[in-house]
Design a protein around this motif. Structure first.
Motif, mmCIF file in Angstrom:
data_model
loop_
_atom_site.group_PDB
_atom_site.id
_atom_site.type_symbol
_atom_site.label_atom_id
_atom_site.label_comp_id
_atom_site.label_asym_id
_atom_site.label_seq_id
_atom_site.Cartn_x
_atom_site.Cartn_y
_atom_site.Cartn_z
ATOM 1 N N ALA A 195 0.842 -1.201 0.000
ATOM 2 C CA ALA A 195 0.000 0.000 0.000
ATOM 3 C C ALA A 195 0.877 1.252 0.000
ATOM 4 N N ARG A 196 2.007 1.174 0.693
ATOM 5 C CA ARG A 196 2.936 2.319 0.692
ATOM 6 C C ARG A 196 3.438 2.583 -0.725
ATOM 7 N N GLN A 197 3.824 1.489 -1.428
ATOM 8 C CA GLN A 197 4.296 1.647 -2.806
ATOM 9 C C GLN A 197 3.193 2.242 -3.696
ATOM 10 N N ASN A 198 1.943 1.757 -3.495
ATOM 11 C CA ASN A 198 0.823 2.308 -4.272
ATOM 12 C C ASN A 198 0.665 3.806 -4.031
ATOM 13 N N LEU A 199 0.747 4.187 -2.759
ATOM 14 C CA LEU A 199 0.578 5.604 -2.412
ATOM 15 C C LEU A 199 1.659 6.456 -3.088
ATOM 16 N N VAL A 200 2.889 5.951 -3.058
ATOM 17 C CA VAL A 200 3.995 6.674 -3.712
ATOM 18 C C VAL A 200 3.692 6.850 -5.205
ATOM 19 N N ASP A 201 3.241 5.773 -5.861
ATOM 20 C CA ASP A 201 2.949 5.845 -7.302
ATOM 21 C C ASP A 201 1.769 6.783 -7.578
ATOM 22 N N GLN A 202 0.730 6.676 -6.748
ATOM 23 C CA GLN A 202 -0.451 7.540 -6.947
ATOM 24 C C GLN A 202 -0.082 9.012 -6.809
#
Ligand code: HEC
Ligand code: HEC
Ligand code: HEC
Length: 280
Positions: A195-202
């Motif tokens: 989820a952290r990686q997703n947030l960074v990408d978003q």
């Protein structure tokens, strides 16, 4: 407690005239005439209405200051400018003709010529009252309608690569933030990391949209999504790896304030207000 009625009375006296009209527990604001739209972008190349307003304030100030200095030439020059700009109000928005009192301008000129400062000051005040009355009825709504940025036609790349609306990007950001917090609390390291990686990408994709409005200006993006933010996400990654839940939660709090809340304070508040007042 015996002071309460006095304060209440003062509040009512001072409050009258600056507050919107309250009827029971609802508030009523007046919607401005549609003809105002043509004096704003994008219908017009410039914010013509607003710039007329800035001039009006400057003219009122100049007249007041020259009156104090008893400078007749100065007063004359600025009264004639005020006369022109004041009458533009009704030229631009005919529906607002009844909001202004152009007959006060020749009076102002006469008192200036006679050097009758007290009556000049009184007339200036009467003009100022017409400014204030219109402002208390219309100003906040007009600012929200014509001067707050629109996000509806901005597209942001989604995690799956397909374009999504700004609002959907926001919903997804919020999901990622909460997924991280839930996973941290329940000890699901891999989920938190994903989820952290997703947030960074978003956020990276959201950042690509900043220059839609902030043309040739790198600073706004840097302030919200720059070095400091990237550093926090790096530290978060290693904290999650090491199972440091408290530190990770603290960092998430910092990210929510420095990224989400900081941007919302300039961008979201007016936009939400406009959408609430003017649902389409
Ligand atoms: C451009 C700066 C900006 C940043 C950065 C930002 N937001 Fe927003 N956000 C907005 C604006 C503007 C709106 C209102 C417009 C809209 O809803 O389309 C909004 C609306 C929202 C909404 C309401 C969406 C809805 O359904 O109406 C949520 C939830 C949200 N943001 C969450 C977040 C979270 C969580 C973060 C941080 C991880 C974040 N935002 C970062 C600008 C931003
Ligand atoms: C008939 C209505 C009306 C009258 C009369 C009027 N105004 Fe305004 N004024 C507005 C509206 C509407 C706005 C909001 C414009 C915006 O936010 O884009 C405004 C905004 C302003 C602003 C900008 C405030 C800011 O900092 O954003 C100034 C300054 C101003 N008016 C000065 C004056 C002065 C001085 C007078 C009288 C000589 C005057 N106005 C008379 C309607 C009026
Ligand atoms: C729809 C237009 C729009 C978009 C898209 C937009 N902004 Fe803004 N932003 C504005 C407006 C309007 C202001 C207020 C005037 C100004 O400062 O330029 C502002 C002000 C700011 C400010 C405060 C002023 C400053 O320079 O510090 C920051 C920070 C900021 N924006 C960051 C961002 C970031 C980050 C993004 C992308 C994630 C973004 N904005 C996307 C319209 C927009």
């Amino acid at each position: 407690m015996k002071f309460t009625p006095v304060f209440l009375l003062l509040y009512l006296i001072i409050g009258a005239g600056i507050m919107p009209v309250y009827a029971g527990d609802s508030v009523s604001l007046d919607v401005p005439p549609a003809s105002l739209e043509e004096w704003y972008k994008p219908a017009n190349k410039r914010q013509v209405w607003l710039h007329t307003m800035f001039r009006l304030r400057r003219e009122m100030q100049a007249i007041g200051e020259y009156a104090e200095q008893k400078d007749q030439a100065g007063m004359k020059k600025w009264i004639s400018r005020l006369e022109k700009d004041y009458s533009k109000i009704a030229d631009m928005v005919p529906e607002w003709e009844k909001e202004i009192k152009p007959r006060l301008l020749p009076e102002l000129e006469m008192f200036a010529e006679k050097g009758d400062t007290p009556r000049l000051a009184k007339t200036l005040k009467m003009i100022q009252r017409t400014c204030d009355d219109c402002h208390s009825d219309y100003q906040p709504l007009v600012t929200a309608m014509y001067r707050s940025p629109h996000y509806e036609d901005i597209k942001v790349k989604g995690l799956n690569g397909a374009p999504q609306s700004f609002t959907d990007n926001m919903e997804n950001l919020s999901d990622s933030v909460n997924r991280i917090l839930i996973a941290l609390e329940d000890g699901h390291k891999a989920v938190a990391q994903q989820a952290r990686q997703n947030l960074v990408d978003q956020l990276q994709h959201l950042g690509d949209s900043c220059n839609r409005c902030h043309k040739d200006d790198k600073y706004p993006r840097e302030r919200i999504l720059g070095e400091e933010t990237q550093q926090r996400f790096k530290t978060l990654q290693s904290n999650i790896d090491k199972g440091q839940v408290k530190d990770s939660q603290k960092l998430m709090g910092e990210i929510a304030v420095t990224v989400c809340a900081r941007c919302h304070n300039t961008h979201r508040i007016v936009s939400d207000l406009r959408n609430a007042l003017l649902p389409d």
